[in-house]
Scaffold this motif. Structure first.
Motif, short mmCIF file in Angstrom:
data_model
loop_
_atom_site.label_atom_id
_atom_site.label_comp_id
_atom_site.label_asym_id
_atom_site.label_seq_id
_atom_site.Cartn_x
_atom_site.Cartn_y
_atom_site.Cartn_z
N LYS A 1 3.38 -33.04 16.96
CA LYS A 1 2.17 -33.69 16.46
C LYS A 1 0.92 -33.31 17.26
N ASP A 2 1.06 -32.37 18.17
CA ASP A 2 -0.08 -31.92 18.98
C ASP A 2 -0.83 -30.83 18.19
N GLU A 3 -2.05 -31.11 17.83
CA GLU A 3 -2.81 -30.18 16.99
C GLU A 3 -3.02 -28.84 17.67
N ARG A 4 -3.16 -28.84 19.00
CA ARG A 4 -3.36 -27.58 19.72
C ARG A 4 -2.17 -26.66 19.52
N ILE A 5 -0.98 -27.23 19.59
CA ILE A 5 0.25 -26.45 19.44
C ILE A 5 0.45 -26.05 17.99
N ARG A 6 0.30 -27.01 17.08
CA ARG A 6 0.51 -26.73 15.65
C ARG A 6 -0.41 -25.63 15.16
N THR A 7 -1.67 -25.70 15.55
CA THR A 7 -2.66 -24.72 15.08
C THR A 7 -2.27 -23.31 15.49
N LEU A 8 -1.81 -23.17 16.73
CA LEU A 8 -1.41 -21.84 17.19
C LEU A 8 -0.16 -21.35 16.49
N LEU A 9 0.84 -22.22 16.36
CA LEU A 9 2.07 -21.83 15.67
C LEU A 9 1.77 -21.37 14.24
N GLU A 10 0.95 -22.11 13.55
CA GLU A 10 0.65 -21.79 12.16
C GLU A 10 -0.16 -20.50 12.04
N SER A 11 -0.90 -20.14 13.08
CA SER A 11 -1.68 -18.90 13.04
C SER A 11 -0.81 -17.67 13.26
N PHE A 12 0.34 -17.85 13.92
CA PHE A 12 1.25 -16.73 14.18
C PHE A 12 2.28 -16.55 13.07
N PHE A 13 2.72 -17.66 12.46
CA PHE A 13 3.82 -17.61 11.52
C PHE A 13 3.44 -18.24 10.18
N GLY A 14 3.95 -17.65 9.09
CA GLY A 14 3.82 -18.30 7.80
C GLY A 14 4.64 -19.57 7.76
N SER B 1 19.00 -41.30 11.82
CA SER B 1 18.72 -39.99 12.40
C SER B 1 18.17 -39.01 11.36
N ALA B 2 18.69 -39.06 10.12
CA ALA B 2 18.19 -38.17 9.08
C ALA B 2 16.71 -38.43 8.81
N ARG B 3 16.34 -39.71 8.78
CA ARG B 3 14.94 -40.05 8.57
C ARG B 3 14.07 -39.58 9.73
N MET B 4 14.56 -39.78 10.95
CA MET B 4 13.81 -39.36 12.13
C MET B 4 13.56 -37.85 12.11
N VAL B 5 14.58 -37.09 11.75
CA VAL B 5 14.45 -35.63 11.71
C VAL B 5 13.49 -35.21 10.60
N ALA B 6 13.60 -35.85 9.42
CA ALA B 6 12.73 -35.50 8.30
C ALA B 6 11.26 -35.73 8.63
N GLU B 7 10.98 -36.74 9.44
CA GLU B 7 9.60 -37.05 9.81
C GLU B 7 8.98 -36.00 10.73
N LEU B 8 9.81 -35.12 11.27
CA LEU B 8 9.31 -34.08 12.18
C LEU B 8 8.73 -32.90 11.42
N GLU B 9 9.12 -32.74 10.18
CA GLU B 9 8.78 -31.52 9.43
C GLU B 9 7.44 -31.59 8.73
N THR B 10 6.79 -30.42 8.66
CA THR B 10 5.60 -30.24 7.83
C THR B 10 5.85 -29.03 6.94
N GLU B 11 4.89 -28.71 6.11
CA GLU B 11 5.06 -27.59 5.18
C GLU B 11 5.26 -26.27 5.92
N LYS B 12 4.59 -26.09 7.07
CA LYS B 12 4.63 -24.81 7.77
C LYS B 12 5.49 -24.82 9.03
N ILE B 13 5.86 -26.01 9.50
CA ILE B 13 6.68 -26.11 10.71
C ILE B 13 7.87 -27.01 10.41
#
Length: 229
Positions: free
Chosen positions: A59-72, A199-211
């Motif tokens: 959920k850290d925008e600094r990390i997410r932004t960089l990851l999304e810029s490197f990978f589809g 646990s399934a719900r917890m894991v599902a909440e971690l995902e976004t469209e690109k990560i």
């Protein structure tokens, strides 16, 4: 915490060219300390550990932004604390022509690390170490003209790095998260979720469209997306 356009460009260039980018973050240092005081594990199989990863990495925008810029698309497939091992220089991935794995190192207060700038661009004859990473002799780095940059995280912080970069843990044990492209990720063992009814719900909440995430939970909707399965 957000990342400005200028700092984003600096960060992306640093990861691509130098192999790493560091951020001093006292708040993160305090959160790590709180986990340690509570005796909580930095592990996907721990509820506290999974929440820590969610709040401080996914959920850290600094990390997410960089990851999304490197990978589809990329997925979290590695999460553990690497034990301090002074006097040895490691890389998590040996070789490869491109960055298909990025790591996030979370460092506690008072940690010191040496990152070897540009080492991710050279195919080293590294050997498998006891901790299952790859070890590079210092002499090989010296012969190639690769020098280290020592970073002191006075009050804690993080680094985003190419998994091929060489690093030496001078003091401290980094909490490490690895994100990989799908072809690479599917060769890894799956992360184990907490033993919990939700646990399934917890894991599902971690995902976004690109990560996404790579967990051992059977959920067809997630399998079809290329993440958990």
């Amino acid at each position: 915490m957000s990342i400005t356009p200028t700092s984003f460009e600096d960060a992306r260039t640093s990861v691509a060219e130098d192999g790493f980018y560091c951020i001093q973050d006292p708040t993160l240092g305090l959160r790590i300390l709180e986990m340690e005081r509570n005796g909580s594990q930095f592990s996907s199989s721990s509820k506290a550990g999974l929440e820590f990863c969610k709040s401080n990495v996914l959920k850290d925008e600094r990390i997410r932004t960089l990851l999304e810029s490197f990978f589809g698309w990329c997925g979290l497939g590695y999460y553990q604390r690497i034990a301090e091992d002074q006097g040895h220089i490691f890389q998590l991935k040996k070789g490869g022509e491109k960055a298909d794995i990025l790591l996030v190192h979370l460092w506690s207060k008072g940690s010191r690390v040496i990152y070897y700038r540009g080492s991710h661009l050279i195919p080293w004859k590294s050997v498998r170490a006891a901790n299952r990473m790859w070890e590079i002799p210092f002499a090989a780095l010296a012969r190639a003209g690769i020098s280290g940059t020592e970073i002191f995280f006075e009050n804690g912080g993080l680094a985003i790095l190419d998994a091929r970069i060489a690093f030496e843990m001078r003091h401290g044990s980094p909490i490490t998260c690895g994100f990989a492209v799908q072809d690479e990720l599917r060769t890894w063992p799956k992360l184990v979720p907490p033993k919990s009814e939700d646990s399934a719900r917890m894991v599902a909440e971690l995902e976004t469209e690109k990560i996404g995430v790579y967990f051992a939970i059977q959920d067809e909707s997630q399998i079809n997306r290329g993440g958990t399965g």
